[in-house]
Design a protein around this motif. Structure first.
Motif, PDB file in Angstrom:
ATOM      1  N   LYS A 475       2.570  -5.123  -3.758  1.00 25.26           N
ATOM      2  CA  LYS A 475       2.384  -5.425  -1.558  1.00 25.26           C
ATOM      3  C   LYS A 475       1.892  -4.619  -1.324  1.00 25.26           C
ATOM      4  O   LYS A 475       2.327  -3.533  -1.464  1.00 25.26           O
ATOM      5  CB  LYS A 475       3.303  -6.169  -1.494  1.00 25.26           C
ATOM      6  CG  LYS A 475       3.446  -7.421  -2.865  1.00 25.26           C
ATOM      7  CD  LYS A 475       4.467  -8.448  -1.739  1.00 25.26           C
ATOM      8  CE  LYS A 475       4.628 -10.327  -2.468  1.00 25.26           C
ATOM      9  NZ  LYS A 475       5.500 -10.592  -1.712  1.00 25.26           N
ATOM     10  N   PRO A 476       1.162  -4.896  -0.021  1.00 26.86           N
ATOM     11  CA  PRO A 476       0.785  -3.881   0.602  1.00 26.86           C
ATOM     12  C   PRO A 476       2.031  -2.922   1.301  1.00 26.86           C
ATOM     13  O   PRO A 476       1.655  -1.807   1.908  1.00 26.86           O
ATOM     14  CB  PRO A 476      -0.353  -4.922   1.787  1.00 26.86           C
ATOM     15  CG  PRO A 476      -0.807  -6.412   0.971  1.00 26.86           C
ATOM     16  CD  PRO A 476       0.433  -6.067   0.653  1.00 26.86           C
ATOM     17  N   GLY A 477       2.769  -4.067   1.804  1.00 27.14           N
ATOM     18  CA  GLY A 477       3.545  -3.200   2.807  1.00 27.14           C
ATOM     19  C   GLY A 477       4.828  -2.761   1.581  1.00 27.14           C
ATOM     20  O   GLY A 477       5.973  -2.346   2.284  1.00 27.14           O
ATOM     21  N   ALA A 478       4.801  -2.124   1.029  1.00 25.58           N
ATOM     22  CA  ALA A 478       5.982  -1.701  -0.137  1.00 25.58           C
ATOM     23  C   ALA A 478       6.348  -0.589  -0.253  1.00 25.58           C
ATOM     24  O   ALA A 478       5.021   0.250   0.062  1.00 25.58           O
ATOM     25  CB  ALA A 478       5.391  -1.720  -2.200  1.00 25.58           C
ATOM     26  N   ASP A 479       7.279  -0.094  -0.006  1.00 25.18           N
ATOM     27  CA  ASP A 479       7.796   1.772   0.003  1.00 25.18           C
ATOM     28  C   ASP A 479       8.675   1.673  -0.190  1.00 25.18           C
ATOM     29  O   ASP A 479      10.406   1.177   0.571  1.00 25.18           O
ATOM     30  CB  ASP A 479       8.569   1.612   2.173  1.00 25.18           C
ATOM     31  CG  ASP A 479       8.674   3.064   2.235  1.00 25.18           C
ATOM     32  OD1 ASP A 479       8.359   3.883   0.812  1.00 25.18           O
ATOM     33  OD2 ASP A 479       8.857   2.950   3.349  1.00 25.18           O
TER      34      ASP A 479
END
Length: 862
Positions: A475-479
């Motif tokens: 996912k784009p906001g994965a951290d």
């Protein structure tokens, strides 16, 4: 020309003329001779009743229906059915007009009736032949018996005739010898005394022979009384006694007694020796009824009741007595007692420990936990799709709560699909340590949430290794770095930061790094060295159980050691049964299941609970006995709640040394209050006792909190929150203590007071007084007694004393006796004299000093 009687009989019967209105007799009587035993018979009158049936004829009058009439009607009906078609067609207006189909069906029915009649006649003929054959055989048997009886009678008559001839010859010889001695007396003899002239006619000779043979002839048995002579052979009649022809015989009872005596002697019994008493080993449980005790001793219940009355115990035969009373009764009857407890039925249930050489490597059991919507189900589905077998079979056909995945390398991993951490803890609360490894699923874009923290706390409480699966990395906001940083707050240090927690970045939807996750699981399993013995009876745990229509009670069982086979008798919690079928996760029936293999078991007689143990037994009686005992204990525990979560019982357990910490679950309305309470609890502990916060969260109390507290014996501290109805009911059932607070100082004070009460009290010495020994006396009963003067304070009986000699302590003990003028006193004050004796010590001298003191326990505070 008819007579007048015939004309009167033909006249119609009228009611206005005198006459009799009657029907023919329907009852026929006769006599039958009924035979009984011993040749008796009786004439019996027999009545035969015939039922008469009347119906209205074609002329409208009533007539009697007979069997011959019925047969005639049947013949007429058959003739009417067999009539040609032209005859029927001549009267189209007739009601009996039949179609071709009807005529054909009637013809078939007629043929069938004829065949049945022929078969019936054949059966009757066969029956008649059989009866004739039986009658013939009976007649032959009767003739044979009559011939044998006739032969016996002829033989007896021949024997009697021979005896008569011998007697006649002997009488003639005696007469011939006596004739020359008295020649003159012969003419003077009377005609009656003369011997009968034998040479005149043959008739006189035969008559003489008959007269001589008549007394010796056997009595002729009358027909029907053949057994009369045999039955009366042992009796003596008056005529027989007067004639002197028969002597007294032994009675039938005497013969019977002699025969029984011989039988006893042949069997080795001594008729005059009393039977020896059998000493039995009587098994007595904690509670037993009087009747059951009598049965186990093979004694009469009334005798046991009498023995109890002699002991002063008034009990009926249906009442229960304790084991101590039963032991006295058993010893009174001379038997040996074996005391057993109700829980002894479970001794040896799990079998002996396995030999280390017999252990083999087994697959690891993994549980997936985490927050809602973090991808647990997707990750499970992705891991399940890596199964080689399921890929070949076209997918999983059935989900049973646990399944096993076989990797391409040949390794196997067993996954337990529990509905959240609540069921995980529920199983652990019943002592079922099923899981070897916990996979903690954390979304990379969402981070650690409330249920993630609960899962971490549950895994820590179970003391199992944790593997963190950081999901949704696509996912784009994965951290993932942020997730690893947040894990540090909960004491989970990943390997990248120098810890020992494995963290794998995965994506369930893209199937990224699933192989790395499986490798991490296998690596952790290798470190744990998971082994089990498959060559023994199976033992396992119930993962889940349910009641299905058409299948009955079905339990998903995870085998922990041994091999489970079809036909095994097992105990699952408080239920038992026989394995009727084993079904794997693909819906296939299997014959056996080894260690770490989950299967569905069919054949239970009831539904067990999740987390119950599953053990195969050697026989059905043992399994039923264990199941009944567990059902009784469960009912008793339900009646009297265990109260394991109350604060008072927690304090008592800590005082007894069973616990050294106070486990709590903290729930608050806001995060700030929760952190303040948890930090205050951490400051309250010391080296001896401390507060262990198992879980802390924000929000109301739910079932998961109560389950965790019940599994660990903790109390729930609720600050400005309440429990939902389901949690309240669960807490009431499991006796979990929930304490509600609205002031934070009250929370800290209560927990501090609880911990203070858990501390061991401090021993403090209190000085009482001094005494000086002035003289030493000897007493045969007490030993040496010191005559003392109280110089300071006072002395109490039973207090602690020290013996000082030159200001050095040479003895520290207890005061045995304190006397004043031969009287035992409680205490002696300063300025008075008294006599003292020490406990187990007699080395006392004049001028020694005695120091008296007490030990007091002072409560400690944090």
């Amino acid at each position: 020309m008819t007579t007048s009687k015939e004309s009167e009989a033909k006249r119609p019967l009228k009611l206005n003329r005198p006459g009799k209105l009657q029907l023919k007799k329907t009852v026929e009587t006769g006599q039958v001779r009924q035979s009984f035993s011993h040749g008796r018979s009786k004439a019996v009158t027999v009545e035969v009743k015939r039922s008469r049936t009347f119906e209205r004829g074609s002329s409208g009058r009533m007539k009697e229906v007979t069997e011959s009439g019925k047969e005639a009607e049947n013949v007429l009906a058959e003739a009417a059915d067999a009539a040609p078609v032209e005859t029927v067609e001549e009267k189209p207006s007739s009601k009996h007009h039949l179609s071709a189909e009807e005529r054909a069906s009637r013809a078939r029915a007629l043929e069938i009736a004829k065949e049945e009649e022929a078969s019936r006649r054949e059966r009757e003929a066969e029956e008649a032949e059989r009866r004739a054959e039986q009658a013939k055989l009976a007649a032959e048997e009767r003739e044979r018996r009559e011939a044998e009886e006739e032969a016996e009678r002829a033989k007896a008559a021949e024997e009697a005739k021979r005896q008569a001839e011998l007697e006649a010859e002997r009488a003639a010889e005696q007469a011939a010898a006596a004739a020359p001695a008295e020649p003159a007396a012969a003419p003077a003899a009377t005609p009656a005394a003369k011997p009968a002239p034998k040479a005149k006619t043959g008739e006189s000779d035969d008559a003489a022979g008959r007269v001589k043979r008549k007394p010796a002839a056997p009595p002729k048995a009358t027909p029907g009384r053949r057994g009369e002579q045999r039955r009366r052979s042992g009796k003596l009649t008056i005529s027989q006694a007067l004639d002197g022809q028969e002597t007294r015989q032994r009675s039938l009872a005497s013969v019977k007694r002699q025969r029984e005596k011989q039988l006893r002697a042949s069997a080795g019994h001594q008729p005059h020796q009393p039977p020896q008493k059998v000493i039995r080993e009587v098994v007595v449980p904690e509670i037993i009824t009087v009747q059951e005790l009598a049965n186990r001793m093979a004694a009469r219940g009334a005798d046991v009741v009498k023995a109890l009355m002699k002991m002063g115990v008034m009990a009926t035969i249906t009442q229960s007595i304790d084991a101590d009373t039963a032991e006295l009764v058993v010893e009174e009857f001379g038997h040996k007692i074996k005391r057993v407890s109700a829980s002894d039925v479970e001794i040896g249930m799990r079998g002996a420990d396995d030999d280390p050489e017999a252990l083999q490597a087994r697959p690891p059991v993994v549980t997936v936990m985490g927050h809602v919507d973090h991808g647990k189900t997707s990750l499970l589905d992705a891991l399940r799709s890596t199964d080689v077998v399921s890929g070949e079979a076209g997918g999983i056909t059935q989900h049973i709560g646990a399944y096993q995945v076989r990797l391409a390398s040949g390794e196997r991993i067993t996954f337990v699909d529990t509905p959240g951490h609540a069921a995980f803890t529920e199983m652990r609360s019943r002592g079922a340590n099923v899981t070897d490894i916990v996979i903690l699923v954390v979304a990379a874009d969402d981070g650690i949430k409330e249920q993630t923290v609960e899962a971490i706390n549950h895994a820590k409480a179970a003391e199992v290794p944790i593997i963190v699966a950081i999901n949704k990395i696509d996912k784009p906001g994965a951290d993932s770095a942020r997730v690893k940083q947040e894990l540090l707050q909960h004491e989970l240090i990943v390997e990248d930061m120098g810890g020992d927690i494995l963290a794998i970045d995965v994506s369930a939807t893209e199937r990224t790094n699933l192989d790395k996750l499986e490798e991490a699981i296998l690596l952790q399993a290798e470190l744990l060295e998971l082994k089990a013995n498959p060559d023994r009876v199976a033992e396992g745990v119930v993962v889940e159980a349910k009641l299905e229509r058409g299948r009955g009670s079905v339990a998903t069982v995870l085998v922990q050691r041994g091999t489970l086979q079809v036909g095994d008798i097992f105990v699952a919690g408080s239920e038992w049964g026989r394995v009727r079928a084993l079904v794997n996760e693909r819906g296939e029936q299997v014959k056996e299941a080894g260690p770490a293999v989950p299967v569905e078991v069919l054949g239970l007689n009831g539904t067990p609970f999740a987390g119950d143990d599953f053990t195969v037994m050697e026989n059905e009686s043992r399994a039923r006995e264990i199941a009944e005992y567990r059902q009784r204990t469960r009912r008793e525990s339900e009646i009297t709640a265990s109260g394991r979560g109350t604060l008072e019982q927690m304090m008592s357990r800590i005082k007894e040394g069973e616990a050294s910490e106070l486990p709590v679950v903290v729930k608050s309305d806001v995060h700030g209050s929760m952190e303040a309470i948890v930090s205050s609890f951490e400051k309250l502990g010391n080296e001896e006792v401390k507060v262990r916060v198992l879980h802390s969260g924000v929000g109301g109390i739910n079932e998961s909190d109560v389950t965790l507290a019940g599994a660990t014996g903790a109390i729930i501290v609720a600050f400005n929150v309440r429990a939902n109805p389901q949690a309240r009911e669960l807490a009431r059932r499991d006796s979990v203590d929930i304490r509600y607070y609205s002031i934070i100082y009250d929370v800290v004070d209560d927990v501090k007071a609880a911990l203070s009460g858990l501390l061991a009290p401090k021993q403090q010495e209190q000085f009482l007084g001094y005494a000086e020994i002035r003289q030493v006396f000897s007493n045969s009963k007490v030993g040496k007694v010191a005559g003392c003067m109280i110089t300071e304070g006072l002395v109490k009986r039973g207090a602690k004393v020290r013996l000082l000699r030159d200001n050095v302590v040479i003895h520290d003990g207890t005061l045995k006796t304190l006397r004043r003028f031969k009287d035992e006193v409680r205490e002696v004050k300063e300025g008075y004299e008294c006599g003292m004796a020490f406990e187990n010590y007699t080395d006392i001298q004049v001028s020694d000093q005695i120091e008296c003191y007490e030990i007091q326990e002072v409560a400690r505070a944090l």
